[in-house]
Design a protein around this motif. Structure first.
Motif, PDB file in Angstrom:
ATOM      1  N   LEU A  54       0.823  -1.195   0.000  1.00  0.00           N
ATOM      2  CA  LEU A  54       0.000   0.000   0.000  1.00  0.00           C
ATOM      3  C   LEU A  54       0.866   1.258   0.000  1.00  0.00           C
ATOM      4  O   LEU A  54       0.607   2.197  -0.753  1.00  0.00           O
ATOM      5  N   GLU A  55       1.888   1.263   0.806  1.00  0.00           N
ATOM      6  CA  GLU A  55       2.786   2.423   0.858  1.00  0.00           C
ATOM      7  C   GLU A  55       3.444   2.668  -0.496  1.00  0.00           C
ATOM      8  O   GLU A  55       3.593   3.815  -0.932  1.00  0.00           O
ATOM      9  N   PHE A  56       3.819   1.591  -1.181  1.00  0.00           N
ATOM     10  CA  PHE A  56       4.403   1.729  -2.513  1.00  0.00           C
ATOM     11  C   PHE A  56       3.411   2.406  -3.464  1.00  0.00           C
ATOM     12  O   PHE A  56       3.757   3.343  -4.192  1.00  0.00           O
ATOM     13  N   PHE A  60       3.944   5.894  -5.278  1.00  0.00           N
ATOM     14  CA  PHE A  60       4.035   5.834  -6.734  1.00  0.00           C
ATOM     15  C   PHE A  60       3.027   6.781  -7.393  1.00  0.00           C
ATOM     16  O   PHE A  60       3.352   7.493  -8.335  1.00  0.00           O
ATOM     17  N   TYR A  61       1.806   6.794  -6.883  1.00  0.00           N
ATOM     18  CA  TYR A  61       0.759   7.630  -7.464  1.00  0.00           C
ATOM     19  C   TYR A  61       0.648   9.006  -6.803  1.00  0.00           C
ATOM     20  O   TYR A  61      -0.216   9.804  -7.163  1.00  0.00           O
ATOM     21  N   ASP A  62       1.522   9.275  -5.824  1.00  0.00           N
ATOM     22  CA  ASP A  62       1.585  10.570  -5.147  1.00  0.00           C
ATOM     23  C   ASP A  62       0.219  10.985  -4.587  1.00  0.00           C
ATOM     24  O   ASP A  62      -0.289  12.064  -4.878  1.00  0.00           O
ATOM     25  N   ILE A  63      -0.352  10.107  -3.762  1.00  0.00           N
ATOM     26  CA  ILE A  63      -1.693  10.344  -3.219  1.00  0.00           C
ATOM     27  C   ILE A  63      -1.728  10.263  -1.685  1.00  0.00           C
ATOM     28  O   ILE A  63      -2.774  10.035  -1.095  1.00  0.00           O
ATOM     29  N   LYS A  64      -0.590  10.469  -1.053  1.00  0.00           N
ATOM     30  CA  LYS A  64      -0.502  10.345   0.406  1.00  0.00           C
ATOM     31  C   LYS A  64      -1.550  11.164   1.174  1.00  0.00           C
ATOM     32  O   LYS A  64      -2.132  10.671   2.141  1.00  0.00           O
ATOM     33  N   PRO A  65      -1.852  12.395   0.750  1.00  0.00           N
ATOM     34  CA  PRO A  65      -2.844  13.168   1.519  1.00  0.00           C
ATOM     35  C   PRO A  65      -4.258  12.580   1.485  1.00  0.00           C
ATOM     36  O   PRO A  65      -5.102  12.958   2.290  1.00  0.00           O
ATOM     37  N   PHE A  66      -4.514  11.672   0.565  1.00  0.00           N
ATOM     38  CA  PHE A  66      -5.875  11.193   0.349  1.00  0.00           C
ATOM     39  C   PHE A  66      -6.144   9.773   0.843  1.00  0.00           C
ATOM     40  O   PHE A  66      -7.253   9.280   0.709  1.00  0.00           O
ATOM     41  N   VAL A  67      -5.126   9.114   1.404  1.00  0.00           N
ATOM     42  CA  VAL A  67      -5.264   7.698   1.767  1.00  0.00           C
ATOM     43  C   VAL A  67      -4.916   7.478   3.233  1.00  0.00           C
ATOM     44  O   VAL A  67      -3.915   7.993   3.725  1.00  0.00           O
ATOM     45  N   ARG A  68      -5.730   6.699   3.924  1.00  0.00           N
ATOM     46  CA  ARG A  68      -5.457   6.296   5.308  1.00  0.00           C
ATOM     47  C   ARG A  68      -5.412   4.778   5.361  1.00  0.00           C
ATOM     48  O   ARG A  68      -6.078   4.075   4.589  1.00  0.00           O
ATOM     49  N   PHE A  69      -4.636   4.263   6.309  1.00  0.00           N
ATOM     50  CA  PHE A  69      -4.495   2.822   6.500  1.00  0.00           C
ATOM     51  C   PHE A  69      -4.774   2.517   7.964  1.00  0.00           C
ATOM     52  O   PHE A  69      -4.200   3.142   8.855  1.00  0.00           O
ATOM     53  N   ILE A  70      -5.665   1.570   8.203  1.00  0.00           N
ATOM     54  CA  ILE A  70      -6.101   1.231   9.560  1.00  0.00           C
ATOM     55  C   ILE A  70      -5.898  -0.258   9.805  1.00  0.00           C
ATOM     56  O   ILE A  70      -6.146  -1.069   8.909  1.00  0.00           O
ATOM     57  N   VAL A  71      -5.467  -0.614  11.009  1.00  0.00           N
ATOM     58  CA  VAL A  71      -5.426  -2.009  11.434  1.00  0.00           C
ATOM     59  C   VAL A  71      -6.479  -2.135  12.527  1.00  0.00           C
ATOM     60  O   VAL A  71      -6.427  -1.432  13.529  1.00  0.00           O
TER      61      VAL A  71
END
Length: 88
Positions: A54-56, A60-71
């Protein structure tokens, strides 16, 4: 995919703007390719660690501000998900 499930769900959520619609559509396809399943339109879930993949994609798509990851330890409809991933 580990031998034994650790009982935690990996959830990717995103709100990618309309001006990046093509990137948003590609992201959905890539999440499915890495084995995640769509829980809602912009919410994907997987039972095994996939944070590196997911981090890759995020970088790669330069979308860090728009994506969250939850466990998460549980999801209210997880019986369906367990069946889908062969965990039940």
């Amino acid at each position: 995919e580990p031998e034994k499930w650790d009982g935690k769900w990996r959830i990717a959520i995103f709100d990618i703007p309309e001006y990046l619609k093509k990137t948003r559509d590609i992201m959905r396809a890539r999440l499915k390719q890495i084995g995640m399943t769509e829980l809602q339109k912009s919410v994907f879930v997987h039972p095994y660690p996939c944070d590196q993949e997911l981090e890759f994609l995020i970088e790669f798509y330069d979308i860090k501000p728009f994506v969250r990851f939850i466990v998460a330890e549980s999801i209210d409809n997880e019986l369906h998900l367990k069946h889908k991933f062969g965990l039940s």
